[in-house]
Design an enzyme around this catalytic site. Structure first.
Site, PDB file in Angstrom:
ATOM      1  N   TYR A 182       0.835  -1.204   0.000  1.00  0.00           N
ATOM      2  CA  TYR A 182       0.000   0.000   0.000  1.00  0.00           C
ATOM      3  C   TYR A 182       0.864   1.247   0.000  1.00  0.00           C
ATOM      4  CZ  TYR A 182      -2.644   3.828   2.003  1.00  0.00           C
ATOM      5  OH  TYR A 182      -3.177   5.055   2.249  1.00  0.00           O
ATOM      6  N   ALA A 183       1.894   1.275   0.878  1.00  0.00           N
ATOM      7  CA  ALA A 183       2.754   2.449   0.995  1.00  0.00           C
ATOM      8  C   ALA A 183       3.489   2.737  -0.306  1.00  0.00           C
ATOM      9  CB  ALA A 183       3.746   2.253   2.136  1.00  0.00           C
TER      10      ALA A 183
END
Length: 245
Positions: free
Chosen positions: A153-154
């Site tokens: 996600y990051a």
């Protein structure tokens, strides 16, 4: 905004649907993209038409350049040239590193990040020609548990925000704005599946003391799409009840 045409990716449900309906309420014609939620997207389009607006639903995998090109062409033929793009489509694959498959990792980056590049590239050309445009990227919801999911996600989010700032600098003098919205804990199908205990834990961490709604994000997107936001460029607006404070 009656002369504007918006294309919203991932518009079948949740935040995307709310954005599509909000833009339609501002008199935008709206192209609703979906990958799997055909019934939901067509229902949302029908709701807009019933209210006197113009809308149509278009199926496309937004990580596939050929399908995106075909979607933009079909939307232009049906509603007019797209001059507002809202990249909302996103997925999460939440898993620990040893359990995450390579195709799951690649899928998140393709849907959450590569799609922004593909859709923006397709949208920018007519925007440049018309010397007006709005590109709004909606950062996908965070992974909830797995370490690999968090990293995935990051990586997608960082790439998206970097892309937004880079493209904003490139097109700022051409009447086009490029911005992003970073939603916090929003009441969607995914968060609705959480246990009451976990939901309570999230709410406890939010200064506003409530879960956000898709409409909270939609209002911010409609503002960024409007003339009132013409001097906002390359920014990330957090719609999160203050949790990032």
């Amino acid at each position: 905004m009656e002369d504007k045409v918006a294309l919203v990716t991932g518009a079948g449900r949740g935040i995307g649907r709310a954005i599509a309906l909000e833009l339609a309420s501002k008199d935008c014609a709206v192209a609703l993209n979906y990958a799997h939620s055909a019934e939901a997207a067509n229902e949302a389009a029908a709701e807009i038409i019933k209210s006197g607006g113009r809308a149509a639903a278009f199926k496309a995998d937004v990580s596939n350049a050929a399908e995106v090109k075909e979607m933009f062409s079909a939307a232009a033929a049906s509603l007019g040239s797209v001059n507002i793009l809202v990249c909302n489509a996103g997925i999460t694959k939440d898993a620990l590193l040893m359990r995450m498959k390579e195709e799951e990792w690649d899928g998140v980056l393709a849907t959450n990040l590569k799609s922004l590049f593909i859709c923006a590239k397709e949208a920018v050309r007519p925007m440049l020609k018309g010397r007006w445009g709005r590109i709004i990227a909606i950062s996908s919801v965070n992974a909830l548990r797995g370490s690999a999911g968090q990293c995935n996600y990051a990586a997608a989010k960082a790439g998206m925000l970097g892309f937004v700032k880079s493209l904003a600098r490139e097109v700022a003098a051409k009447g086009i704005t490029v911005n992003a919205i970073a939603p916090g804990f929003i009441d969607t199908d995914m968060t609705a599946s959480l246990s009451p205990e976990l939901r309570a834990k999230f709410i406890e961490a939010i200064p506003a003391a409530r879960i956000g709604t898709p409409q909270d994000v939609a209002k911010a997107a409609a503002f960024l799409a409007s003339e009132d936001a013409s001097y906002i460029q390359g920014q990330v607006i957090a719609v999160d009840g203050g949790i990032t404070m």
